[in-house]
Motif scaffolding. Structure first.
Motif, mmCIF file in Angstrom:
data_model
loop_
_atom_site.group_PDB
_atom_site.id
_atom_site.type_symbol
_atom_site.label_atom_id
_atom_site.label_comp_id
_atom_site.label_asym_id
_atom_site.label_seq_id
_atom_site.Cartn_x
_atom_site.Cartn_y
_atom_site.Cartn_z
ATOM 1 N N TYR B 31 0.869 -4.748 -0.697
ATOM 2 C CA TYR B 31 0.861 -4.246 -2.068
ATOM 3 C C TYR B 31 2.086 -3.391 -2.321
ATOM 4 C CZ TYR B 31 -3.993 -5.672 -2.680
ATOM 5 O OH TYR B 31 -5.147 -6.406 -2.805
ATOM 6 N N PHE B 33 3.584 -0.824 -5.545
ATOM 7 C CA PHE B 33 3.264 -0.154 -6.805
ATOM 8 C C PHE B 33 4.508 0.525 -7.370
ATOM 9 C CE2 PHE B 33 -1.349 -0.258 -6.039
ATOM 10 C CZ PHE B 33 -1.405 -0.347 -4.661
ATOM 11 N N ARG B 95 1.302 -0.442 0.347
ATOM 12 C CA ARG B 95 0.158 -0.265 1.218
ATOM 13 C C ARG B 95 -0.201 -1.608 1.824
ATOM 14 N NH1 ARG B 95 -5.382 0.317 -2.334
ATOM 15 N NH2 ARG B 95 -6.127 1.164 -0.365
ATOM 16 N N TRP B 97 -3.332 -4.047 3.144
ATOM 17 C CA TRP B 97 -4.769 -4.248 2.904
ATOM 18 C C TRP B 97 -5.377 -4.908 4.122
ATOM 19 C CZ3 TRP B 97 -8.083 -8.436 2.772
ATOM 20 C CH2 TRP B 97 -9.342 -8.171 2.229
ATOM 21 N N THR B 98 -6.492 -4.379 4.567
ATOM 22 C CA THR B 98 -7.169 -5.015 5.685
ATOM 23 C C THR B 98 -8.548 -5.458 5.231
ATOM 24 O OG1 THR B 98 -8.359 -3.112 6.587
ATOM 25 C CG2 THR B 98 -6.027 -3.304 7.143
ATOM 26 N N ARG B 100 -11.233 -4.718 6.580
ATOM 27 C CA ARG B 100 -12.289 -3.781 6.957
ATOM 28 C C ARG B 100 -12.264 -2.478 6.176
ATOM 29 N NH1 ARG B 100 -11.404 -3.216 13.145
ATOM 30 N NH2 ARG B 100 -9.262 -3.456 12.469
ATOM 31 N N MET B 101 -11.114 -2.105 5.691
ATOM 32 C CA MET B 101 -11.089 -0.816 5.003
ATOM 33 C C MET B 101 -9.861 -0.722 4.115
ATOM 34 S SD MET B 101 -9.732 1.930 7.820
ATOM 35 C CE MET B 101 -11.083 1.665 8.940
ATOM 36 N N ASN B 102 -9.982 0.173 3.176
ATOM 37 C CA ASN B 102 -8.822 0.478 2.350
ATOM 38 C C ASN B 102 -7.895 1.411 3.099
ATOM 39 O OD1 ASN B 102 -8.739 -0.770 -0.200
ATOM 40 N ND2 ASN B 102 -10.594 0.329 -0.762
ATOM 41 N N THR B 103 -6.640 1.171 2.983
ATOM 42 C CA THR B 103 -5.645 2.022 3.621
ATOM 43 C C THR B 103 -4.907 2.816 2.558
ATOM 44 O OG1 THR B 103 -4.059 0.232 3.507
ATOM 45 C CG2 THR B 103 -5.330 0.439 5.541
ATOM 46 N N GLU B 104 -4.171 3.810 3.013
ATOM 47 C CA GLU B 104 -3.464 4.641 2.055
ATOM 48 C C GLU B 104 -2.164 3.983 1.627
ATOM 49 O OE1 GLU B 104 -3.877 5.207 5.235
ATOM 50 O OE2 GLU B 104 -2.218 6.362 6.134
ATOM 51 N N ALA B 105 -1.652 4.453 0.515
ATOM 52 C CA ALA B 105 -0.336 4.033 0.049
ATOM 53 C C ALA B 105 0.706 5.011 0.565
ATOM 54 C CB ALA B 105 -0.302 3.982 -1.474
ATOM 55 N N PHE B 106 1.874 4.480 0.857
ATOM 56 C CA PHE B 106 3.007 5.288 1.296
ATOM 57 C C PHE B 106 4.036 5.291 0.161
ATOM 58 C CE2 PHE B 106 1.992 5.901 5.785
ATOM 59 C CZ PHE B 106 1.001 4.948 5.965
ATOM 60 N N PHE B 107 4.486 6.488 -0.162
ATOM 61 C CA PHE B 107 5.388 6.643 -1.299
ATOM 62 C C PHE B 107 6.827 6.818 -0.860
ATOM 63 C CE2 PHE B 107 2.901 7.102 -5.207
ATOM 64 C CZ PHE B 107 1.627 7.061 -4.675
#
Lengths: 115, 116
Positions: B31, B33, B95, B97-98, B100-107
């Protein structure tokens, strides 16, 4: 639909006193929740995240947040504020379903720390 | 990894000129953004991509704004023609995507745009 409400736009504390930044969320599915911090003229940095493991999450620089499903809250706390904590803090929600990858940001809370 | 890289860090341009902001996401992230931050409006999501495909561009303010992601390692945000009200800090984030879980975004560090 997802949404995030940060209940205070500005919080002021004295150095050495506790910090509480409040966040309520709305989500139709199992949410993931994050807190980001932005120091003046800097980018956003992840403080901590909740992803359905332990409900009490520890982050960097002594910050913690507790996920309370019954209250739909994810408040950020720190026992003792430091001058370097002065920054803007964002609460973020993301739903885990399908390929939804969007993050919904709250409007931010500016934390001031007085000497 | 060097993180999300944005260029330029600062841009000053005259009203009416074309502006192109660039972003290199973290390798392997699905992803990307684009956000805009101003004092008045706070942090606004402009558009986001999944696997190089635009998913939601409802935040793009008007037709003067366009964003592309020609490949997994590069994205641009273009403003043509630019106006003083476009002055803001523009952030790119990525970010993974897996299943199993949402991961954080890196800015990224942001691009501070000033239109005079």
């Amino acid at each position: 639909a997802q949404s995030v409400t940060q209940l205070d736009s500005h919080v002021s504390v004295s150095e050495g006193t506790p910090v509480l930044l409040r966040c309520n969320y709305s989500s139709s599915y199992s949410p993931s929740l994050f807190w980001y911090v932005q120091h003046p003229n800097k980018g956003l940095q992840l403080l901590l995240k909740y992803t359905s493991a332990a409900t009490l999450v520890k982050g960097i620089n002594g910050f913690e947040a507790e996920f309370k499903k019954s209250e739909t809250s994810f408040h950020l706390t720190k026992p003792s504020a430091h001058m370097s904590d002065a920054a803007e803090y964002f609460c973020v929600v993301s739903e885990f379903r399908g390929s939804q990858g969007n993050l919904i940001f709250g409007k931010g809370t500016k934390l001031s720390v007085k000497p | 990894d060097a993180g999300v890289i944005q260029s330029p860090r600062h841009e000053v341009t005259e009203m009416g000129q074309e502006v192109t902001l660039r972003c290199k996401p973290i390798s392997g992230h699905d992803y990307l953004f684009w956000y805009r931050q101003t004092m008045m409006r706070g942090l606004e999501l402009l558009i986001y991509f999944n696997n190089n495909v635009p998913i939601d561009d409802s935040g793009m303010p008007e037709d003067r704004f366009s964003a592309k992601m020609p490949n997994a390692s590069f994205s641009t945000l273009k403003i043509q023609p630019s106006e003083p009200r476009d002055s803001a800090v523009y952030f790119c984030a990525s970010r993974a995507w897996t299943a199993r879980m949402n991961t954080e975004a890196f800015f990224g560090q942001g691009t501070r745009l000033t239109v005079v």
